[in-house]
Design an enzyme around this catalytic site. Sequence first.
Site, PDB file in Angstrom:
ATOM      1  N   GLY A   1       7.705  -5.400-105.362  1.00  0.00           N
ATOM      2  CA  GLY A   1       9.085  -5.773-105.072  1.00  0.00           C
ATOM      3  C   GLY A   1       9.696  -5.016-103.913  1.00  0.00           C
ATOM      4  O   GLY A   1       9.044  -4.185-103.268  1.00  0.00           O
TER       5      GLY A   1
ATOM      6  N   ASP B   1       1.581  -5.035-110.746  1.00  0.00           N
ATOM      7  CA  ASP B   1       2.574  -6.110-110.702  1.00  0.00           C
ATOM      8  C   ASP B   1       1.959  -7.311-111.430  1.00  0.00           C
ATOM      9  O   ASP B   1       0.743  -7.352-111.678  1.00  0.00           O
ATOM     10  CB  ASP B   1       2.923  -6.476-109.252  1.00  0.00           C
ATOM     11  CG  ASP B   1       4.318  -7.092-109.146  1.00  0.00           C
ATOM     12  OD1 ASP B   1       5.202  -6.482-108.512  1.00  0.00           O
ATOM     13  OD2 ASP B   1       4.536  -8.176-109.725  1.00  0.00           O
ATOM     14  N   ILE B   2       2.809  -8.281-111.714  1.00  0.00           N
ATOM     15  CA  ILE B   2       2.326  -9.466-112.443  1.00  0.00           C
ATOM     16  C   ILE B   2       1.533 -10.404-111.524  1.00  0.00           C
ATOM     17  O   ILE B   2       0.774 -11.235-111.977  1.00  0.00           O
ATOM     18  CB  ILE B   2       3.513 -10.186-113.123  1.00  0.00           C
ATOM     19  CG1 ILE B   2       3.036 -11.154-114.205  1.00  0.00           C
ATOM     20  CG2 ILE B   2       4.415 -10.860-112.114  1.00  0.00           C
ATOM     21  CD1 ILE B   2       4.120 -11.603-115.159  1.00  0.00           C
TER      22      ILE B   2
ATOM     23  N   ASP C   1       1.180  -7.435-116.609  1.00  0.00           N
ATOM     24  CA  ASP C   1       2.392  -8.045-117.136  1.00  0.00           C
ATOM     25  C   ASP C   1       2.960  -7.014-118.111  1.00  0.00           C
ATOM     26  O   ASP C   1       2.283  -6.635-119.076  1.00  0.00           O
ATOM     27  CB  ASP C   1       2.018  -9.356-117.851  1.00  0.00           C
ATOM     28  CG  ASP C   1       3.211 -10.016-118.524  1.00  0.00           C
ATOM     29  OD1 ASP C   1       4.267  -9.365-118.661  1.00  0.00           O
ATOM     30  OD2 ASP C   1       3.075 -11.180-118.924  1.00  0.00           O
TER      31      ASP C   1
ATOM     32  N   TYR D   1      21.183 -10.009-116.581  1.00  0.00           N
ATOM     33  CA  TYR D   1      20.559  -8.854-115.917  1.00  0.00           C
ATOM     34  C   TYR D   1      21.351  -7.582-116.226  1.00  0.00           C
ATOM     35  O   TYR D   1      20.780  -6.556-116.646  1.00  0.00           O
ATOM     36  CB  TYR D   1      20.520  -9.127-114.410  1.00  0.00           C
ATOM     37  CG  TYR D   1      20.161  -7.961-113.521  1.00  0.00           C
ATOM     38  CD1 TYR D   1      18.916  -7.343-113.575  1.00  0.00           C
ATOM     39  CD2 TYR D   1      21.080  -7.495-112.563  1.00  0.00           C
ATOM     40  CE1 TYR D   1      18.606  -6.295-112.717  1.00  0.00           C
ATOM     41  CE2 TYR D   1      20.769  -6.458-111.705  1.00  0.00           C
ATOM     42  CZ  TYR D   1      19.532  -5.860-111.792  1.00  0.00           C
ATOM     43  OH  TYR D   1      19.222  -4.825-110.941  1.00  0.00           O
TER      44      TYR D   1
ATOM     45  N   LYS E   1      20.184  -4.345-118.454  1.00  0.00           N
ATOM     46  CA  LYS E   1      20.119  -2.984-117.903  1.00  0.00           C
ATOM     47  C   LYS E   1      21.028  -2.034-118.685  1.00  0.00           C
ATOM     48  O   LYS E   1      20.687  -0.860-118.874  1.00  0.00           O
ATOM     49  CB  LYS E   1      20.487  -3.001-116.411  1.00  0.00           C
ATOM     50  CG  LYS E   1      19.421  -3.646-115.523  1.00  0.00           C
ATOM     51  CD  LYS E   1      18.160  -2.791-115.459  1.00  0.00           C
ATOM     52  CE  LYS E   1      17.139  -3.324-114.488  1.00  0.00           C
ATOM     53  NZ  LYS E   1      15.948  -2.458-114.353  1.00  0.00           N
TER      54      LYS E   1
HETATM   55  C1  AKB Z   1      21.107  -7.532-107.503  1.00  0.00           C
HETATM   56  O1  AKB Z   1      21.837  -7.962-106.599  1.00  0.00           O
HETATM   57  O2  AKB Z   1      20.863  -8.151-108.544  1.00  0.00           O
HETATM   58  C2  AKB Z   1      20.516  -6.155-107.340  1.00  0.00           C
HETATM   59  C3  AKB Z   1      21.366  -5.120-108.001  1.00  0.00           C
HETATM   60  C4  AKB Z   1      22.701  -4.801-107.440  1.00  0.00           C
HETATM   61  O3  AKB Z   1      20.975  -4.560-108.985  1.00  0.00           O
HETATM   62  N1  AKB Z   1      20.341  -5.854-105.974  1.00  0.00           N
END
Ligand code: AKB
Length: 323
Positions: A14, A37-38, A54, A142, A146
């Site tokens: 990445g 990486d996958i 994975d 996301y 996190k």
């Molecule tokens: C995103 O834009 O999803 C990432 C982040 C800010 O974690 N770059």
Amino acid sequence: MTVTPRILITGANGQIGTVLAAALRAAHGPAAVLCTDIVAPPPDLRASRFALLDVLDVPRLKALLAEHQIDTVYHLSAVLSARGEADPRRTWEVNVTGLLNVLEAAREGLKVFFPSTIAVFGPNVPPDDTPDDAVLNPSTVYGMSKAAGENWCAYYHARWGVDVRSLRYPGVVGHQSLPGGGTTDYAVEIFHQVLATGSYECFLTPDQLLPMIYMDDAIRATLEIMAAPADSIRRRTSYNLQGLSFTPAELAAEIEGEMQRRAMAPPEFRYRPDFRQGIAASWPHSLDDHAARRDWGWQPRFGLRELVVDMFDHLGTRVTCPA
Ligand code: AKB
């Protein structure tokens, strides 16, 4: 005597992984770093040590850790904010279950780095200088994954003494690699598109202020937090990390000025906000990172001018238009 770490990086293909892997190889030698990486790495990265992984495949993860006698994991694999919205359950699975698989393995004595993000914050926090301990009400899966991951890190540290360390990265801008699936990606794409076509259409509004960091600073912060003595790490959820903040219009103006200085044709910028604008609008403008400065000496080096000049110094007039 310094002991050479035996490092495994997940998500090594990445945007951050490729650059971090090179920095770790430079610091500890190529034999110390196993990239995973996958999918297979792109041809230019095939020279480095690499294994397919994975992060949801626990037997494979355990086998690689044992076979290579790994003692440190940089767990970078994740689905980012914009792409994550297309398949929320898959995003949760990769981001949370993947982390849990690594943390569980880490109970055997591994040191772990976990990248968190500004996306853990939602619209109900003070947007300027957002404190480390502001309430976490993320607007994306996301961000939710996190925020949960940060708490899992603190839990594994408190319960089993796992030495896990984490940073809340802002948008990362660098010349070395391309981002994928994020909301802050525009700040890298803009350089490549302008160099390839002379114009860029931004998917955020011109005045959307966001926290960002130059890649060199982000990598240095990662190496510094991992090298800090364990007892100096007083936050085991995650540390706010502030580099600089800018809007698309401010970045565009700095790029235009730099192109003028380099006698390049003036670029053209257009704005057509899409669903990513809603995500960006829910994030802070800037972060209060005094705890990182206090605990392990964090200090950013790149402001907007330095960032733009360095991007042009490295990209020159190379034509590498992202898909
Ligand atoms: C995103 O834009 O999803 C990432 C982040 C800010 O974690 N770059």
